[in-house]
Design a protein around this motif. Sequence first.
Motif, short mmCIF file in Angstrom:
data_model
loop_
_atom_site.label_atom_id
_atom_site.label_comp_id
_atom_site.label_asym_id
_atom_site.label_seq_id
_atom_site.Cartn_x
_atom_site.Cartn_y
_atom_site.Cartn_z
N TYR A 192 1.10 -0.52 0.16
CA TYR A 192 -0.26 -0.45 -0.01
C TYR A 192 0.48 1.41 0.09
N GLY A 198 -0.67 4.78 -1.68
CA GLY A 198 -1.45 4.62 -1.08
C GLY A 198 -2.31 6.08 0.00
N ALA A 241 -9.34 2.67 0.69
CA ALA A 241 -8.46 1.66 2.66
C ALA A 241 -9.50 1.49 3.41
N ASN A 282 -5.35 5.20 7.15
CA ASN A 282 -5.45 4.61 6.43
C ASN A 282 -4.42 3.47 5.79
N VAL A 314 -5.22 -0.70 6.06
CA VAL A 314 -5.50 -1.57 5.37
C VAL A 314 -4.75 -2.88 5.72
#
Length: 423
Positions: free
Chosen positions: A71, A76, A87, A305, A309
């Motif tokens: 990620y 991300g 996410a 986030n 994940v």
Amino acid sequence: MTIIQPDLSVFETLESEVRSYCRSWPTVFDRARGSRMFDEDGHEYLDFFAGAGSLNYGHNNPVLKRALIDYLERDGVTHGLDMSTTAKRAFLEAFQNLVLRPRDLPYKVMFPGPTGTNAVESALKLARKVKGREAIVSFTNAFHGMSLGSLAVTGNAFKRAGAGIPLVHGTPMPFDHYFDGQVPDFLWFERLLEDQGSGLNQPAAVIVETVQGEGGINVARPEWLRALADLCRRRDMLLIVDDIQMGCGRTGAFFSFEEAGIVPDIVTVSKSISGYGLPMSLCLFKPELDVWEPGEHNGTFRGNNPAFVTAAAALETYWSDGSAMEKQTRARGEQIEQALISVTEENLADVKEYRGRGLVWGLEFHEKERAGRVAQRAFELGLLIETSGPESEVVKLLPALTITPDELDEGLRTLARAVRETV
């Protein structure tokens, strides 16, 4: 194990005196994997602490680490407040499909901030908003966090004193077994609610831990929890279960209240919900309680986030196959219980009681200071355990759910040796 005195000078001169765990474990940790930690000199420690319950899947779990690295490497979103992100969507879908729906739980999900006490504060605020009342009932030896609202419903006198101001609108009631079975459950609570002269304002809610971790591994009976839920229904009070340390599979089922067959109005979750030790918390509540105005409760770091994940990866890895994780945890718990039975039989005059559920256990001694000495000796032998209880009188065992039977046996042998060598 020979331990070279580490260089702790910068911690001792620059860091605040408020630090605590590092005093019990005077070394400098460098890396960790699974249920093992290593200090900078290469000494190995078996971890029966698991980040105070934040590392149910062990240190640097390879599946969760891979998901996180992938990620981050694709850039991300890291910080997202409460914006919609891929996410967050992946986590919400996994949580709904793997946790809520299989248990027929109707909860809405709120991200109140990164820590457990954020979740508790939001739960208390919501209960008061819904009911239009201020009073909250908590229980003896409860621990709910270190911010002011959470401290007001915490029992520990030392922690409460740190607030520096009066802690109001919280009323403690006896937890299960507080009177050793000599008083009917909720006799005092019911009487205060009935008596117009009791001085107890009608509570908005009751907040409870099914197993009091910091309070000394006090395990509430399922029938006591069911009676509490019934009392809340009859008396128009919301039931809040604080599942911050005992949730995410710690007692066996994903939520610790499942065994009792109750559905709390509000549930707080944190610690191992991210699966990787990343800050994250949830406040779950029944849909009819979702009376918030947009932005009425918020927090800059409620959109962590990377935690979403790893949380989604943890659910998909460990909770997608029905009851496998729950059965494994219960089996590991039986392994601990058998070892504690042996320790008790060997030290009949010294051990007061052992108690626990799943993979949270406590060993209490008649001599209260003994627990601290056992934990210190265990550290010298390469085992990380902490104490709990109002006077730190209980040795607390909190290994990762992913610990192997051999690792668990190794740690339990070390614990037995530490008890033997601190007579």
